[in-house]
Scaffold this motif. Structure first.
Motif, PDB file in Angstrom:
ATOM      1  N   GLU A   1      59.885 100.872  46.515  1.00  0.00           N
ATOM      2  CA  GLU A   1      59.424  99.665  45.821  1.00  0.00           C
ATOM      3  C   GLU A   1      58.291  99.003  46.609  1.00  0.00           C
ATOM      4  OE1 GLU A   1      61.898  96.009  45.552  1.00  0.00           O
ATOM      5  OE2 GLU A   1      62.167  96.620  43.481  1.00  0.00           O
ATOM      6  N   LYS A   2      57.115  98.921  45.975  1.00  0.00           N
ATOM      7  CA  LYS A   2      55.949  98.343  46.649  1.00  0.00           C
ATOM      8  C   LYS A   2      56.041  96.823  46.669  1.00  0.00           C
ATOM      9  CE  LYS A   2      53.660 102.320  46.897  1.00  0.00           C
ATOM     10  NZ  LYS A   2      53.687 103.097  48.112  1.00  0.00           N
ATOM     11  N   ARG A   3      55.415  96.271  47.685  1.00  0.00           N
ATOM     12  CA  ARG A   3      55.369  94.815  47.813  1.00  0.00           C
ATOM     13  C   ARG A   3      53.992  94.335  47.362  1.00  0.00           C
ATOM     14  NH1 ARG A   3      59.049  92.613  51.139  1.00  0.00           N
ATOM     15  NH2 ARG A   3      57.561  91.080  51.919  1.00  0.00           N
ATOM     16  N   ILE A   4      54.001  93.346  46.474  1.00  0.00           N
ATOM     17  CA  ILE A   4      52.761  92.853  45.858  1.00  0.00           C
ATOM     18  C   ILE A   4      52.595  91.371  46.185  1.00  0.00           C
ATOM     19  CG2 ILE A   4      51.548  92.529  43.655  1.00  0.00           C
ATOM     20  CD1 ILE A   4      53.581  94.659  42.491  1.00  0.00           C
ATOM     21  N   VAL A   5      51.377  90.987  46.550  1.00  0.00           N
ATOM     22  CA  VAL A   5      51.030  89.567  46.656  1.00  0.00           C
ATOM     23  C   VAL A   5      49.964  89.275  45.607  1.00  0.00           C
ATOM     24  CG1 VAL A   5      49.921  87.799  48.091  1.00  0.00           C
ATOM     25  CG2 VAL A   5      51.676  89.288  49.081  1.00  0.00           C
ATOM     26  N   VAL A   6      50.171  88.231  44.826  1.00  0.00           N
ATOM     27  CA  VAL A   6      49.245  87.868  43.753  1.00  0.00           C
ATOM     28  C   VAL A   6      48.538  86.558  44.114  1.00  0.00           C
ATOM     29  CG1 VAL A   6      48.995  87.372  41.293  1.00  0.00           C
ATOM     30  CG2 VAL A   6      50.764  88.979  42.061  1.00  0.00           C
ATOM     31  N   LEU A   7      47.214  86.553  43.987  1.00  0.00           N
ATOM     32  CA  LEU A   7      46.409  85.349  44.225  1.00  0.00           C
ATOM     33  C   LEU A   7      45.917  84.799  42.889  1.00  0.00           C
ATOM     34  CD1 LEU A   7      44.157  86.313  47.298  1.00  0.00           C
ATOM     35  CD2 LEU A   7      46.560  85.664  47.247  1.00  0.00           C
ATOM     36  N   ILE A   8      46.103  83.507  42.697  1.00  0.00           N
ATOM     37  CA  ILE A   8      45.716  82.852  41.439  1.00  0.00           C
ATOM     38  C   ILE A   8      44.965  81.561  41.731  1.00  0.00           C
ATOM     39  CG2 ILE A   8      47.724  83.783  40.193  1.00  0.00           C
ATOM     40  CD1 ILE A   8      48.917  80.880  40.390  1.00  0.00           C
ATOM     41  N   SER A   9      44.297  81.058  40.668  1.00  0.00           N
ATOM     42  CA  SER A   9      43.710  79.714  40.741  1.00  0.00           C
ATOM     43  C   SER A   9      44.086  78.878  39.521  1.00  0.00           C
ATOM     44  CB  SER A   9      42.183  79.783  40.808  1.00  0.00           C
ATOM     45  OG  SER A   9      41.742  80.491  41.948  1.00  0.00           O
ATOM     46  N   SER A  11      45.910  79.374  35.205  1.00  0.00           N
ATOM     47  CA  SER A  11      47.023  79.526  34.264  1.00  0.00           C
ATOM     48  C   SER A  11      48.008  80.626  34.657  1.00  0.00           C
ATOM     49  CB  SER A  11      46.455  79.815  32.879  1.00  0.00           C
ATOM     50  OG  SER A  11      47.426  80.440  32.088  1.00  0.00           O
ATOM     51  N   GLY A  12      47.491  81.708  35.171  1.00  0.00           N
ATOM     52  CA  GLY A  12      48.379  82.769  35.619  1.00  0.00           C
ATOM     53  C   GLY A  12      48.984  83.596  34.496  1.00  0.00           C
ATOM     54  N   SER A  13      48.267  83.704  33.382  1.00  0.00           N
ATOM     55  CA  SER A  13      48.821  84.528  32.294  1.00  0.00           C
ATOM     56  C   SER A  13      48.840  86.004  32.676  1.00  0.00           C
ATOM     57  CB  SER A  13      48.059  84.306  30.994  1.00  0.00           C
ATOM     58  OG  SER A  13      46.743  84.800  31.072  1.00  0.00           O
ATOM     59  N   ASN A  14      47.879  86.431  33.503  1.00  0.00           N
ATOM     60  CA  ASN A  14      47.935  87.820  33.982  1.00  0.00           C
ATOM     61  C   ASN A  14      49.093  88.013  34.965  1.00  0.00           C
ATOM     62  OD1 ASN A  14      45.682  89.654  32.966  1.00  0.00           O
ATOM     63  ND2 ASN A  14      44.609  87.743  33.372  1.00  0.00           N
ATOM     64  N   LEU A  15      49.313  87.027  35.816  1.00  0.00           N
ATOM     65  CA  LEU A  15      50.498  87.049  36.684  1.00  0.00           C
ATOM     66  C   LEU A  15      51.758  87.208  35.837  1.00  0.00           C
ATOM     67  CD1 LEU A  15      52.227  86.436  39.247  1.00  0.00           C
ATOM     68  CD2 LEU A  15      51.929  83.999  38.684  1.00  0.00           C
ATOM     69  N   GLN A  16      51.844  86.417  34.751  1.00  0.00           N
ATOM     70  CA  GLN A  16      53.026  86.479  33.881  1.00  0.00           C
ATOM     71  C   GLN A  16      53.207  87.883  33.304  1.00  0.00           C
ATOM     72  OE1 GLN A  16      55.133  83.573  33.123  1.00  0.00           O
ATOM     73  NE2 GLN A  16      56.385  85.389  32.799  1.00  0.00           N
ATOM     74  N   ALA A  17      52.108  88.490  32.904  1.00  0.00           N
ATOM     75  CA  ALA A  17      52.195  89.842  32.333  1.00  0.00           C
ATOM     76  C   ALA A  17      52.762  90.819  33.361  1.00  0.00           C
ATOM     77  CB  ALA A  17      50.822  90.293  31.857  1.00  0.00           C
ATOM     78  N   ILE A  18      52.378  90.644  34.621  1.00  0.00           N
ATOM     79  CA  ILE A  18      52.887  91.530  35.676  1.00  0.00           C
ATOM     80  C   ILE A  18      54.352  91.218  35.958  1.00  0.00           C
ATOM     81  CG2 ILE A  18      52.623  92.172  38.107  1.00  0.00           C
ATOM     82  CD1 ILE A  18      49.555  91.584  37.709  1.00  0.00           C
ATOM     83  N   ALA A  23      59.960  92.962  35.297  1.00  0.00           N
ATOM     84  CA  ALA A  23      61.294  92.676  34.735  1.00  0.00           C
ATOM     85  C   ALA A  23      61.715  93.762  33.753  1.00  0.00           C
ATOM     86  CB  ALA A  23      61.291  91.312  34.053  1.00  0.00           C
ATOM     87  N   ALA A  24      60.739  94.328  33.052  1.00  0.00           N
ATOM     88  CA  ALA A  24      61.028  95.383  32.081  1.00  0.00           C
ATOM     89  C   ALA A  24      61.233  96.741  32.749  1.00  0.00           C
ATOM     90  CB  ALA A  24      59.895  95.477  31.059  1.00  0.00           C
ATOM     91  N   GLY A  25      61.044  96.792  34.056  1.00  0.00           N
ATOM     92  CA  GLY A  25      61.258  98.049  34.778  1.00  0.00           C
ATOM     93  C   GLY A  25      60.072  98.988  34.762  1.00  0.00           C
ATOM     94  N   SER A  26      58.907  98.479  34.367  1.00  0.00           N
ATOM     95  CA  SER A  26      57.737  99.357  34.238  1.00  0.00           C
ATOM     96  C   SER A  26      56.913  99.492  35.510  1.00  0.00           C
ATOM     97  CB  SER A  26      56.819  98.833  33.121  1.00  0.00           C
ATOM     98  OG  SER A  26      57.547  98.686  31.929  1.00  0.00           O
ATOM     99  N   HIS A 175      46.283  91.513  29.552  1.00  0.00           N
ATOM    100  CA  HIS A 175      47.726  91.514  29.810  1.00  0.00           C
ATOM    101  C   HIS A 175      48.339  92.890  29.625  1.00  0.00           C
ATOM    102  CE1 HIS A 175      47.389  87.017  28.620  1.00  0.00           C
ATOM    103  NE2 HIS A 175      46.900  87.279  29.817  1.00  0.00           N
ATOM    104  N   LYS A 176      47.604  93.798  29.024  1.00  0.00           N
ATOM    105  CA  LYS A 176      48.073  95.188  28.911  1.00  0.00           C
ATOM    106  C   LYS A 176      47.557  96.041  30.067  1.00  0.00           C
ATOM    107  CE  LYS A 176      48.686  94.996  23.939  1.00  0.00           C
ATOM    108  NZ  LYS A 176      50.064  94.502  24.169  1.00  0.00           N
ATOM    109  N   ILE A 177      46.279  95.914  30.385  1.00  0.00           N
ATOM    110  CA  ILE A 177      45.728  96.847  31.385  1.00  0.00           C
ATOM    111  C   ILE A 177      46.070  96.460  32.814  1.00  0.00           C
ATOM    112  CG2 ILE A 177      43.878  97.677  29.876  1.00  0.00           C
ATOM    113  CD1 ILE A 177      41.868  96.061  31.547  1.00  0.00           C
ATOM    114  N   TYR A 178      46.302  95.156  33.076  1.00  0.00           N
ATOM    115  CA  TYR A 178      46.583  94.819  34.485  1.00  0.00           C
ATOM    116  C   TYR A 178      47.961  95.352  34.921  1.00  0.00           C
ATOM    117  CZ  TYR A 178      44.579  92.465  38.571  1.00  0.00           C
ATOM    118  OH  TYR A 178      43.988  92.196  39.780  1.00  0.00           O
ATOM    119  N   PRO A 179      49.010  95.104  34.124  1.00  0.00           N
ATOM    120  CA  PRO A 179      50.308  95.699  34.503  1.00  0.00           C
ATOM    121  C   PRO A 179      50.249  97.226  34.585  1.00  0.00           C
ATOM    122  CG  PRO A 179      50.634  93.997  32.846  1.00  0.00           C
ATOM    123  CD  PRO A 179      49.137  94.218  32.946  1.00  0.00           C
TER     124      PRO A 179
END
Ligand code: GAR
Length: 210
Positions: A1-9, A11-18, A23-26, A175-179
């Motif tokens: 399991e990789k460890r990810i750090v996300v940087l935002i400024s 709304s974070g809708s792309n963060l939400q997609a990830i 959560a969906a196991g993808s 929101h599709k291509i980033y995840p």
């Protein structure tokens, strides 16, 4: 399991997609932390709601860009990430920072790179009369919005489109291509080499997946 750090400024809708994709196991990874340079970024709430560690690092509290980026790097490295994801992080990063994360730093940009680097991409696509527009996930290098492309999603520019309507349709594809790109990376399928991006050991074309 990789460890990810996300940087935002923001709304974070792309963060939400990830978050949703994990959560969906993808995605074979977990988000170790979300860091924002703005205390009012809604993405911080999204992270908290998902039980993810958050940090606010206000760039205005640092004397210059190098000092901020050094502190940011130290905070990120405290989480020992395999992958750092820029998701609407609206700061230019120093060459030292970018080099430190070479091959493990992603960005998403709201245009079909190499078209429309920088800001106001939707308006500029309209003004250029582009027949299509879209978004791109790429590895970050020292060249602003110029790193090797991983995946692009195009949309047609339709009669009557304005910057707002383009932004909305592009966002859906972001929101599709980033995840997807994060999933590939976490599965060990993407590698940045001196000659470009390898997918399962095979060179990707300059446009990445499309
Ligand atoms: C996204 O459209 C992303 O492509 C863009 O900011 C937005 C963030 O939205 N990034 C850039 O313009 C980078 N220069 P989000 O906060 O809802 O994910």
């Amino acid at each position: 399991e990789k460890r990810i750090v996300v940087l935002i400024s923001g709304s974070g809708s792309n963060l939400q997609a990830i978050i949703d994709s994990i959560a969906a196991g993808s995605i074979a990874g977990r988000i170790a932390a979300v860091i924002s340079n703005r205390a009012d970024a809604y993405g911080l709430t999204r992270a908290s709601n998902a039980g993810i560690d958050t940090q606010v690092m206000d760039h205005k509290q640092y004397p210059d860009r190098a000092a901020f980026d050094n502190a940011l790097q130290e905070t990120i490295d405290g989480y020992q990430p395999d992958l750092v994801v820029l998701a609407g992080f609206m700061r230019i990063l120093t060459p030292d920072f970018v080099r430190h994360y070479a091959g493990r730093l992603f960005n998403i940009h709201p245009s079909l790179l190499p078209l429309h680097k920088g800001l106001h991409t939707h308006q500029r696509a309209l003004e250029a009369g582009d027949p299509e527009h879209g978004c791109t996930v790429h590895f970050v290098t020292e060249e602003l919005d110029g790193g090797p492309l991983v995946v692009q999603a195009p949309i047609p520019v339709l009669p009557g489109d304005d910057a707002e309507s383009l932004q909305q349709r592009v966002h859906i594809l972001e929101h599709k291509i980033y995840p997807l790109a994060v999933a590939w990376f976490c599965a060990g399928r993407l590698e940045l080499t001196a000659t470009g991006v390898l997918f399962d050991g095979t060179p990707l074309p300059a446009n990445g997946f499309r």
